[in-house]
Design an enzyme around this catalytic site. Sequence first.
Site, PDB file in Angstrom:
ATOM      1  N   ASP A  65      34.114 -43.956  41.306  1.00  0.00           N
ATOM      2  CA  ASP A  65      34.836 -42.736  41.668  1.00  0.00           C
ATOM      3  C   ASP A  65      34.926 -41.741  40.518  1.00  0.00           C
ATOM      4  O   ASP A  65      35.431 -40.634  40.697  1.00  0.00           O
ATOM      5  CB  ASP A  65      36.232 -43.060  42.218  1.00  0.00           C
ATOM      6  CG  ASP A  65      37.077 -43.904  41.278  1.00  0.00           C
ATOM      7  OD1 ASP A  65      36.512 -44.599  40.419  1.00  0.00           O
ATOM      8  OD2 ASP A  65      38.322 -43.873  41.401  1.00  0.00           O
ATOM      9  N   HIS A  66      34.405 -42.124  39.351  1.00  0.00           N
ATOM     10  CA  HIS A  66      34.429 -41.233  38.193  1.00  0.00           C
ATOM     11  C   HIS A  66      33.034 -40.760  37.765  1.00  0.00           C
ATOM     12  O   HIS A  66      32.929 -39.857  36.941  1.00  0.00           O
ATOM     13  CB  HIS A  66      35.113 -41.932  37.012  1.00  0.00           C
ATOM     14  CG  HIS A  66      36.559 -42.177  37.234  1.00  0.00           C
ATOM     15  ND1 HIS A  66      37.556 -41.413  36.669  1.00  0.00           N
ATOM     16  CD2 HIS A  66      37.196 -43.099  37.998  1.00  0.00           C
ATOM     17  CE1 HIS A  66      38.742 -41.861  37.070  1.00  0.00           C
ATOM     18  NE2 HIS A  66      38.540 -42.889  37.876  1.00  0.00           N
ATOM     19  N   HIS A 138      43.034 -49.849  30.706  1.00  0.00           N
ATOM     20  CA  HIS A 138      42.586 -50.111  32.078  1.00  0.00           C
ATOM     21  C   HIS A 138      41.925 -51.487  32.099  1.00  0.00           C
ATOM     22  O   HIS A 138      41.860 -52.171  31.065  1.00  0.00           O
ATOM     23  CB  HIS A 138      41.622 -49.004  32.508  1.00  0.00           C
ATOM     24  CG  HIS A 138      41.344 -48.957  33.976  1.00  0.00           C
ATOM     25  ND1 HIS A 138      42.297 -49.227  34.924  1.00  0.00           N
ATOM     26  CD2 HIS A 138      40.192 -48.672  34.663  1.00  0.00           C
ATOM     27  CE1 HIS A 138      41.759 -49.097  36.132  1.00  0.00           C
ATOM     28  NE2 HIS A 138      40.490 -48.776  36.002  1.00  0.00           N
ATOM     29  N   ASP A 206      43.420 -43.719  35.135  1.00  0.00           N
ATOM     30  CA  ASP A 206      43.104 -45.149  35.156  1.00  0.00           C
ATOM     31  C   ASP A 206      43.629 -45.874  33.919  1.00  0.00           C
ATOM     32  O   ASP A 206      42.875 -46.369  33.090  1.00  0.00           O
ATOM     33  CB  ASP A 206      41.587 -45.351  35.289  1.00  0.00           C
ATOM     34  CG  ASP A 206      41.074 -44.899  36.631  1.00  0.00           C
ATOM     35  OD1 ASP A 206      40.610 -45.751  37.401  1.00  0.00           O
ATOM     36  OD2 ASP A 206      41.139 -43.679  36.917  1.00  0.00           O
ATOM     37  N   HIS A 265      44.480 -38.153  40.578  1.00  0.00           N
ATOM     38  CA  HIS A 265      43.928 -39.484  40.826  1.00  0.00           C
ATOM     39  C   HIS A 265      44.843 -40.296  41.752  1.00  0.00           C
ATOM     40  O   HIS A 265      45.301 -41.391  41.429  1.00  0.00           O
ATOM     41  CB  HIS A 265      43.706 -40.233  39.495  1.00  0.00           C
ATOM     42  CG  HIS A 265      42.785 -41.420  39.636  1.00  0.00           C
ATOM     43  ND1 HIS A 265      43.262 -42.678  39.887  1.00  0.00           N
ATOM     44  CD2 HIS A 265      41.437 -41.532  39.563  1.00  0.00           C
ATOM     45  CE1 HIS A 265      42.248 -43.533  39.961  1.00  0.00           C
ATOM     46  NE2 HIS A 265      41.125 -42.849  39.771  1.00  0.00           N
TER      47      HIS A 265
END
Length: 304
Positions: A65-66, A138, A206, A265
């Site tokens: 997703d990044h 993370h 994150d 996010h």
Amino acid sequence: MLEVCLLGTGGMMPLPGRCLTSLMTRLNGSSLLIDCGEGTQVSIREKGWSVHDIDIICFTHYHGDHIGGLPGLLLSMGNADRTKPVVLIGPKGLIRVVEALRIIAPELPFALEFMEISGKEEVIRKNGYVIHAFRVSHNVTCYGYTLLVERTGRFDVERAKKNQIEMKYWNRLQKGETIELPDRTLTSSMVLGPKRKGIKVTYCTDTRPIITIEEQAKEADLFICEGMYGEKEKQQKAVEYKHMTFQEAAYLAKNANVQQLWLTHYSPSLVCPEQYMEEVRQIFPNAKAGKDRKSILLEFPKEE
């Protein structure tokens, strides 16, 4: 001045009206991107900005997703007649990950220059930006980024005269040039006063809240921070998956004494972030729920 646009605010998966995470800034004709989730290039076009001038792309980490929107973005930049090199910055493994994604974008009319980060912190100077990368917490190696736009001191006529610098050199020194003369070296510090306050933006997603984030965001003009969950009952889930709640982000903003906080996010289950903002603003009043293409123009502080 620095233009800032939060292109996408979604985490994990895109939703109608919510692209995956990405931030874009523009400074003196040079654009910088942090993360490139699916839908990034569409959001850039909807904002009315161009992919052509993106000179730097920073990645926090390599979850899909990044970074999943990168191949399409690179192809679009090539189709926009981009020929200048593009600098890619990210954690160790950057070259391997990007080359794997480029299987569908093998030929580009511009070069890619890779800068892999390996330490806890790293400072990179590019295109007028001072980029501070800093390790966050993370479940994979992940970095936050602080962007600084520095501002030199005022030209000081008395200082120039005291250093016996001829007027013909003043303009060049004021622009930061170093001049080598037969008998000495002239530098901008010989004609400029103390540095003035610049522009500062800190961005992190994150991660659990850690003191490093607070230190990096200290007195930032804008702090863009992950708010994966707004619901109090999801605190344990945030801890387990190493994400952050709205309230935790607000405390970081308060302790760092930032000017304003934008949350981003969001979990796909978080349908309406705004419904949790009243409690957040009790912790940090100038907090806002980010949304796709939320923008701001940051200017140097007015001098008295």
